[in-house]
Design a protein around this motif. Structure first.
Motif, PDB file in Angstrom:
ATOM      1  N   ARG A 190     -24.367   8.105  46.689  1.00  0.00           N
ATOM      2  CA  ARG A 190     -24.028   6.902  47.427  1.00  0.00           C
ATOM      3  C   ARG A 190     -22.932   6.009  46.320  1.00  0.00           C
ATOM      4  N   LEU A 191     -21.808   5.901  46.828  1.00  0.00           N
ATOM      5  CA  LEU A 191     -20.770   5.361  46.043  1.00  0.00           C
ATOM      6  C   LEU A 191     -20.959   3.399  46.255  1.00  0.00           C
ATOM      7  N   ASP A 192     -21.300   3.216  47.081  1.00  0.00           N
ATOM      8  CA  ASP A 192     -21.480   1.661  47.337  1.00  0.00           C
ATOM      9  C   ASP A 192     -22.099   1.025  46.156  1.00  0.00           C
ATOM     10  N   ARG A 193     -23.117   1.600  45.605  1.00  0.00           N
ATOM     11  CA  ARG A 193     -23.892   0.817  44.395  1.00  0.00           C
ATOM     12  C   ARG A 193     -23.668   1.175  43.193  1.00  0.00           C
ATOM     13  N   GLY A 213     -18.752   0.807  37.424  1.00  0.00           N
ATOM     14  CA  GLY A 213     -18.218   1.406  36.540  1.00  0.00           C
ATOM     15  C   GLY A 213     -16.821   1.081  36.356  1.00  0.00           C
ATOM     16  N   ASP A 214     -16.008   1.460  35.223  1.00  0.00           N
ATOM     17  CA  ASP A 214     -14.690   1.335  35.040  1.00  0.00           C
ATOM     18  C   ASP A 214     -14.100   2.458  36.056  1.00  0.00           C
ATOM     19  N   VAL A 215     -14.710   3.462  36.288  1.00  0.00           N
ATOM     20  CA  VAL A 215     -14.178   4.617  37.417  1.00  0.00           C
ATOM     21  C   VAL A 215     -15.211   4.852  37.980  1.00  0.00           C
ATOM     22  N   VAL A 216     -15.319   4.999  39.349  1.00  0.00           N
ATOM     23  CA  VAL A 216     -16.575   5.025  40.258  1.00  0.00           C
ATOM     24  C   VAL A 216     -16.049   6.277  41.261  1.00  0.00           C
ATOM     25  N   LEU A 217     -16.597   7.327  40.996  1.00  0.00           N
ATOM     26  CA  LEU A 217     -16.409   8.421  41.776  1.00  0.00           C
ATOM     27  C   LEU A 217     -17.693   9.267  42.506  1.00  0.00           C
ATOM     28  N   GLU A 218     -17.347   9.951  43.444  1.00  0.00           N
ATOM     29  CA  GLU A 218     -18.480  10.545  44.362  1.00  0.00           C
ATOM     30  C   GLU A 218     -18.768  11.689  43.180  1.00  0.00           C
ATOM     31  N   LEU A 219     -20.148  11.957  43.499  1.00  0.00           N
ATOM     32  CA  LEU A 219     -20.669  13.304  42.443  1.00  0.00           C
ATOM     33  C   LEU A 219     -21.919  13.663  43.211  1.00  0.00           C
ATOM     34  N   ASP A 220     -21.952  15.022  43.420  1.00  0.00           N
ATOM     35  CA  ASP A 220     -23.253  15.646  43.784  1.00  0.00           C
ATOM     36  C   ASP A 220     -23.142  16.773  42.823  1.00  0.00           C
ATOM     37  N   VAL A 221     -24.050  16.513  41.781  1.00  0.00           N
ATOM     38  CA  VAL A 221     -24.292  17.437  40.770  1.00  0.00           C
ATOM     39  C   VAL A 221     -24.713  18.842  41.063  1.00  0.00           C
ATOM     40  N   VAL A 244     -21.811   8.853  33.233  1.00  0.00           N
ATOM     41  CA  VAL A 244     -23.122   8.719  33.570  1.00  0.00           C
ATOM     42  C   VAL A 244     -23.561   9.409  35.070  1.00  0.00           C
ATOM     43  N   THR A 245     -24.360  10.333  35.250  1.00  0.00           N
ATOM     44  CA  THR A 245     -24.698  10.634  36.635  1.00  0.00           C
ATOM     45  C   THR A 245     -25.951   9.829  36.993  1.00  0.00           C
ATOM     46  N   GLY A 246     -26.027   9.992  38.344  1.00  0.00           N
ATOM     47  CA  GLY A 246     -27.179   9.164  39.099  1.00  0.00           C
ATOM     48  C   GLY A 246     -27.114   7.842  38.729  1.00  0.00           C
ATOM     49  N   SER A 247     -25.707   7.288  38.826  1.00  0.00           N
ATOM     50  CA  SER A 247     -25.569   5.870  38.219  1.00  0.00           C
ATOM     51  C   SER A 247     -25.550   4.851  39.491  1.00  0.00           C
ATOM     52  N   SER A 248     -26.191   4.923  40.605  1.00  0.00           N
ATOM     53  CA  SER A 248     -26.123   4.090  41.719  1.00  0.00           C
ATOM     54  C   SER A 248     -27.469   3.345  41.478  1.00  0.00           C
ATOM     55  N   SER A 249     -28.341   3.657  40.884  1.00  0.00           N
ATOM     56  CA  SER A 249     -29.692   2.848  40.849  1.00  0.00           C
ATOM     57  C   SER A 249     -30.633   2.946  39.511  1.00  0.00           C
ATOM     58  N   GLY A 250     -31.383   2.361  39.436  1.00  0.00           N
ATOM     59  CA  GLY A 250     -32.589   2.589  38.196  1.00  0.00           C
ATOM     60  C   GLY A 250     -32.080   2.737  37.061  1.00  0.00           C
ATOM     61  N   ILE A 251     -32.600   3.764  36.235  1.00  0.00           N
ATOM     62  CA  ILE A 251     -32.063   3.699  34.863  1.00  0.00           C
ATOM     63  C   ILE A 251     -30.620   4.169  34.581  1.00  0.00           C
ATOM     64  N   GLY A 252     -30.181   4.758  35.572  1.00  0.00           N
ATOM     65  CA  GLY A 252     -28.542   5.063  35.460  1.00  0.00           C
ATOM     66  C   GLY A 252     -27.679   3.867  35.531  1.00  0.00           C
ATOM     67  N   LEU A 253     -27.960   3.046  36.567  1.00  0.00           N
ATOM     68  CA  LEU A 253     -27.286   1.673  36.549  1.00  0.00           C
ATOM     69  C   LEU A 253     -27.689   0.715  35.610  1.00  0.00           C
TER      70      LEU A 253
END
Ligand code: 8X3
Length: 246
Positions: free
Chosen positions: A41-44, A47-55, A13-22
């Protein structure tokens, strides 16, 4: 038509730190799906795997996909959710910076993530795009965002053609007003302007959009739910809403 069991599947899931993604990450995990969540923004991110991502960045996206696939052991679901709008001014006031940020995230980022993840998607897989009613009907003051969401819809149609014959489903969820940080980002931190977007009406919630994603994912494997359009009852189009008298 009963929902199929998707427990044991994996998702990116991309953009998973807030809103619809979260909201979608939470529902996927509640359904027993193991999720790799990516965001800047990784702090928020949950997931089972949490990784930095700039698409927007090929190296960041490639590193994310490589690590996510290794951790998950394969991918069943890709939710291309990351996206943003900037401004509500006529295109005569557009800036290169804003255009680049919107198009590089919403269009290039979606193509990039799909290209990078597709080789790892297993049979029975599913690609979901976060579209918008802005990708179906223009409104004033949103040209770059509207162009980007028309592109997302076009791309989803196009890859459905390219994937025809393979057991990979493609769904786009086109939402109208959803109360998230979307408007705060669009108005560059102007909270009063952002709040005004949702004033006097009951906007759709991120959970309600996530429910649409989950509904598409849990149809029987031979059913492809191509497009879902979800709007508040107080909204007929991007520029047409009715508000309660305050
Ligand atoms: C967000 C909905 O109407 O602001 O995609 O374009 S709208």
């Amino acid at each position: 038509m009963d929902a199929i069991d998707i427990s044991g599947k994996t998702a990116i899931v991309t953009g998973s730190s807030s809103g619809i993604g979260l909201a979608t990450v939470r529902k996927l995990r509640a359904a027993g799906v193991r999720v790799a969540g990516g965001a800047r923004r990784l702090d928020r991110v949950e997931g089972d795997v949490v990784l930095e991502l700039d698409v927007r960045d090929e190296a960041s996206a490639a590193a994310f996909v490589e690590a996510a696939v290794a951790e998950l052991g394969g991918v069943d679901i890709l939710f291309n959710n990351a996206g943003l709008a900037l401004g509500r001014a006529p295109f005569t006031e557009s800036t290169l910076d804003d255009e680049e940020r919107v198009l590089h995230t919403n269009v290039d980022g979606v193509l990039r993530m799909t290209r990078l993840v597709l080789p790892h998607i297993r049979d029975g897989g599913h690609i979901v795009f976060m579209g918008s009613i802005a990708g179906r009907q223009p409104y004033p003051g949103g040209a770059s965002y509207i162009a980007s969401k028309y592109a997302v819809r076009g791309f989803s149609y196009a890859i459905r053609e390219d994937l025809l014959g393979r057991p990979i489903r493609v769904t786009t969820v086109d939402a109208g007003l959803v109360e998230t940080e979307f408007s705060l980002v669009r108005f560059k931190g102007d909270q009063a302007r952002a709040d005004a977007v949702y004033d006097g009406l009951d906007p759709v919630t991120p959970d309600e959009v996530a429910d649409c994603v989950m509904f598409a994912l849990t149809r029987p494997p031979h059913v492809n739910l191509d497009e879902i359009v979800i709007k508040a009852i107080a909204q007929s189009s991007g520029s047409h809403v009715v508000r309660r008298e305050s």
